[in-house]
Scaffold this motif. Sequence first.
Motif, short mmCIF file in Angstrom:
data_model
loop_
_atom_site.label_atom_id
_atom_site.label_comp_id
_atom_site.label_asym_id
_atom_site.label_seq_id
_atom_site.Cartn_x
_atom_site.Cartn_y
_atom_site.Cartn_z
N CYS A 176 10.76 -6.26 2.80
CA CYS A 176 9.58 -6.82 3.44
C CYS A 176 8.47 -6.76 2.39
O CYS A 176 8.05 -5.68 2.01
CB CYS A 176 9.18 -6.04 4.68
SG CYS A 176 7.63 -6.68 5.35
N CYS B 88 3.31 -6.53 3.03
CA CYS B 88 2.19 -5.68 2.63
C CYS B 88 2.61 -4.82 1.45
O CYS B 88 3.73 -4.92 0.96
CB CYS B 88 1.63 -4.88 3.80
SG CYS B 88 2.34 -3.24 4.03
N VAL C 137 6.08 -2.48 0.75
CA VAL C 137 7.37 -3.05 0.33
C VAL C 137 8.60 -2.29 0.88
O VAL C 137 9.44 -1.79 0.13
CB VAL C 137 7.48 -3.21 -1.21
CG1 VAL C 137 6.56 -4.32 -1.69
CG2 VAL C 137 7.15 -1.93 -1.99
N CYS C 138 8.71 -2.27 2.20
CA CYS C 138 9.80 -1.54 2.83
C CYS C 138 11.15 -2.23 2.65
O CYS C 138 11.24 -3.45 2.70
CB CYS C 138 9.53 -1.43 4.34
SG CYS C 138 8.06 -0.50 4.72
N CYS D 59 7.39 -1.52 10.09
CA CYS D 59 6.30 -1.69 11.04
C CYS D 59 6.52 -3.00 11.78
O CYS D 59 7.42 -3.76 11.44
CB CYS D 59 4.95 -1.63 10.33
SG CYS D 59 4.44 -3.22 9.65
N LYS E 72 5.23 -5.84 11.64
CA LYS E 72 5.22 -7.06 10.84
C LYS E 72 6.57 -7.27 10.16
O LYS E 72 7.06 -8.39 10.06
CB LYS E 72 4.12 -7.00 9.78
CG LYS E 72 2.73 -7.05 10.39
CD LYS E 72 1.67 -7.30 9.36
CE LYS E 72 1.57 -6.21 8.32
NZ LYS E 72 1.17 -4.90 8.84
N GLY E 73 7.15 -6.17 9.70
CA GLY E 73 8.48 -6.26 9.09
C GLY E 73 9.48 -6.83 10.10
O GLY E 73 10.32 -7.66 9.76
N ASN F 138 -0.84 0.81 5.99
CA ASN F 138 0.31 1.29 5.23
C ASN F 138 0.00 1.47 3.75
O ASN F 138 0.88 1.40 2.91
CB ASN F 138 1.51 0.35 5.40
CG ASN F 138 1.96 0.29 6.84
OD1 ASN F 138 2.42 1.27 7.40
ND2 ASN F 138 1.76 -0.85 7.48
S1 SF4 Z 1 4.72 -1.50 6.34
FE1 SF4 Z 1 5.33 -3.25 7.58
S2 SF4 Z 1 4.46 -5.07 6.63
FE2 SF4 Z 1 4.33 -3.40 5.16
S3 SF4 Z 1 6.19 -3.66 3.95
FE3 SF4 Z 1 6.69 -2.18 5.55
S4 SF4 Z 1 7.53 -3.41 7.20
FE4 SF4 Z 1 6.49 -4.81 5.81
#
Ligand code: SF4
Length: 700
Positions: free
Chosen positions: A8, A11, A14-15, A43, A45-46, A177
């Motif tokens: 992801c 943001c 970068v998960c 999160c 959004k991911g 984050n």
């Molecule tokens: S915190 Fe959420 S938006 Fe940010 S990289 Fe991780 S999953 Fe994606």
Amino acid sequence: MEKRLAVCNLCEAVCGLVLTIEEGQVTGVRGNPDDPLSRGHICPKGVAIGDIHADADRLRRPVRRDRTTGEWTEIGWDEAFDLVADGIATAINEHGKDALAIYLGNPNVHSLGAMTHGGPLVQSFRTRNKFSATSVDQLPHQLIGHLLYGHQLLLPVPDIDRTSYFLVFGANPMASNGSLMTVPDFPARLRELDARGGRMVVFDPRRTETARVASEHHFIRPGTDAWVLLAMLNVLFAEGLTTPPPYVDGLAEVERMVSDFTPAAAERASGVPAEVVAQVAREFAAAETAAAYGRIGVSTQEFGLVCQWAVQLLNLVTGNTDRVGGALLTFPAIDAVGRGLIGRGHFDRHRSRVRQAPEFAGELPVAVLREEIETPGDGQVRALLTLAGNPVLSTPDGAALDRAVEGLDFYAAVDFYINETTRRADVILPPTSHLERDHYDLVFHLLAVRDTARFTPAVFPKGRDQRHDWEIFREINVRVTRRLRHKPSLRRRLKKSARLGLSPTFIIATLLRTGRSGVTITQLRKHPEGVDIGPLRPGQLPDRLFTKDKRIQAAPAIVVGDLARVRGQDLPDEDELLLIGRRHQRDCNSWMHNTDRLTKGRPRHQLLMHPDDLAARGLTDGSLVTVTSRVGSVKVDVQATADMMRGVVSLPHGYGHQRTGVRLGVADKVAGASINDLTDPERLDASGNAALSGVRVTVG
Ligand code: SF4
Ligand SMILES: Nc1nc2c(c(=O)[nH]1)N[C@H]1C(S)=C(S)[C@@H](COP(=O)(O)OP(=O)(O)OC[C@H]3O[C@@H](n4cnc5c(=O)[nH]c(N)nc54)[C@H](O)[C@@H]3O)O[C@H]1N2
Ligand SMILES: Nc1nc2c(c(=O)[nH]1)N[C@H]1C(S)=C(S)[C@@H](COP(=O)(O)OP(=O)(O)OC[C@H]3O[C@@H](n4cnc5c(=O)[nH]c(N)nc54)[C@H](O)[C@@H]3O)O[C@H]1N2
Ligand SMILES: [Mo]
């Protein structure tokens, strides 16, 4: 059903993700527990990354707008590239290179192709009217990095996994984050800090999600952090609590500079009790290890530069820079800083035409963009190219910028949505989605709390009739150059086209092979979950400094000079209101409001205000109020909450989509107002960053 590892990159965290794919669609998204950096974090959004990919409103083909009817029509790539090249080349041929303005939005740093190919494209135009989201964000950090450490992105990162005292000014990592601190899984890292007996102390005008889980939270009046930070330095010097490393010069000057910034003075300006200021300074110095961190709240304000300087100085003079548990430099597999892929930065080599605002690293503050479009004369901006971004919602006095953009001769956007800004474009060129491109993070490995490396091949192949952003950039360069009356030299052209001709993945593989890390692309392909390089390493300074003499000059003239402005700050009266922004975990700046998943539930667009401030104005919770600043006025619902400091109100940024009149899918559910219809482009800090925070408003 197929499982695929992905990333992801919405943001800075970068998960790592595990996607479930069924019939070409993402049907499940989880955090990847095997990712050495994100450790399974995800999160909302991911979870929505597949929704963006599937969103029917996301543009897949270029569109052209008819200026008379306002209608959009899909067109072929060839026609689209010709239109863009004609529009840009005409402006340059007729009015000179500065007639083209370029704006680079935040999502560029999240795209590998934009990172490898955006720079060469933008440089090829040689316009002085280059702008980006940097100057509504982290410009003070970059200028301070440049002044203290000799490089704009040589920024020590808080060693959150090992620190015992984490001091936070103006950041809300529980929602954001982390920023300039890639810290996926912030909540768990914070629990670990707690478990080892560490503390987190937060200064913020709102009791935020982060403030709630902090050991201590102190309300602070917006824009007055400089007083508190300088007073903390004052206490450290006055009480003999400094233990700076030997490679720092100018500390006697720093001691003099801060001598009149006493805790009592800080209390008068900021509302933070003098004892708290002194106490926190003492605790910071006494802690086994400590890291100070300041983000958006203390960079997008009148004294952003002074604040970011003082945050670095707190770490430096207490000996916490470059030591375990303090603030450390990263050592990424591709060291974009060390290898010179990112320039060191320079300041005030030229100025903007109308207001004489200084450049930084070749960019002008975006707050001057409107006047450069509207003020006639040599060098007036006639054409605009935006690469990912939405300056009408994200830069000060967006409403005025909107009108200016409407009056341009030509505007082209590279974006996959029609947003509040791109709706004014003549042509929009949409790149592939996040899941259709290879990714290696050239930027956020540089800023991460642990050294890791990860390469993620595209999850879906790009469609037959689609283009990656870097392919779009390459083609724009070729076709514009062909049309220019004054072409760059053949040597330059060949160099540029060779550079733009390489694929981002090829560039990454080459950089890895020629680097010192030992990490190879083959290894990364074998381990899509990421490769752990290890915790951040101490003892890198002064070797890694970019300053000429490998020393840190602690009292840069521009900061010294700005303290006079701090002393003369026009502080608000008791009954005045100051406006600040906020972020919600399910927002992503001005976009991603087009998915049901992220917009359902309780509304979150409201103006937050302390109940006493409401009562003092005879207003009631939930009513529609008018918020007015020097610049503009918006109507928005108000919500009473004691989470706000008295005298401070808060609006999220990136809202107010209903202004567009173009269909934005479910976005019309995300009502509200744009905070940047109230923020003031005349308010800049010493670096040229917009002072978005602490705007005087009335509410009625
Ligand atoms: S915190 Fe959420 S938006 Fe940010 S990289 Fe991780 S999953 Fe994606
Ligand atoms: N008042 C106030 N204003 C602020 C802030 C604040 O806190 N308060 N925050 C500031 C900050 S920190 C930032 S970074 C800026 C952000 O400001 P901007 O960068 O101007 O805006 P974004 O909302 O990030 O840009 C979103 C657009 O980029 C497009 N996009 C997304 N991904 C891609 C991609 O991969 N390629 C392309 N070509 N387009 C893509 C989306 O479709 C969308 O149209 O806002 C700033 N403005
Ligand atoms: N969910 C989500 N995550 C994001 C983003 C997003 O839009 N949504 N955007 C991303 C981007 S581009 C960025 S740059 C980062 C930003 O990351 P953060 O800096 O953590 O972002 P914010 O949540 O805006 O936190 C800023 C805090 O500063 C406080 N503040 C405002 N004015 C002042 C002041 O004068 N003094 C002090 N001490 N505090 C003040 C605000 O109340 C707020 O809590 O987040 C990134 N992550
Ligand atoms: Mo940002």
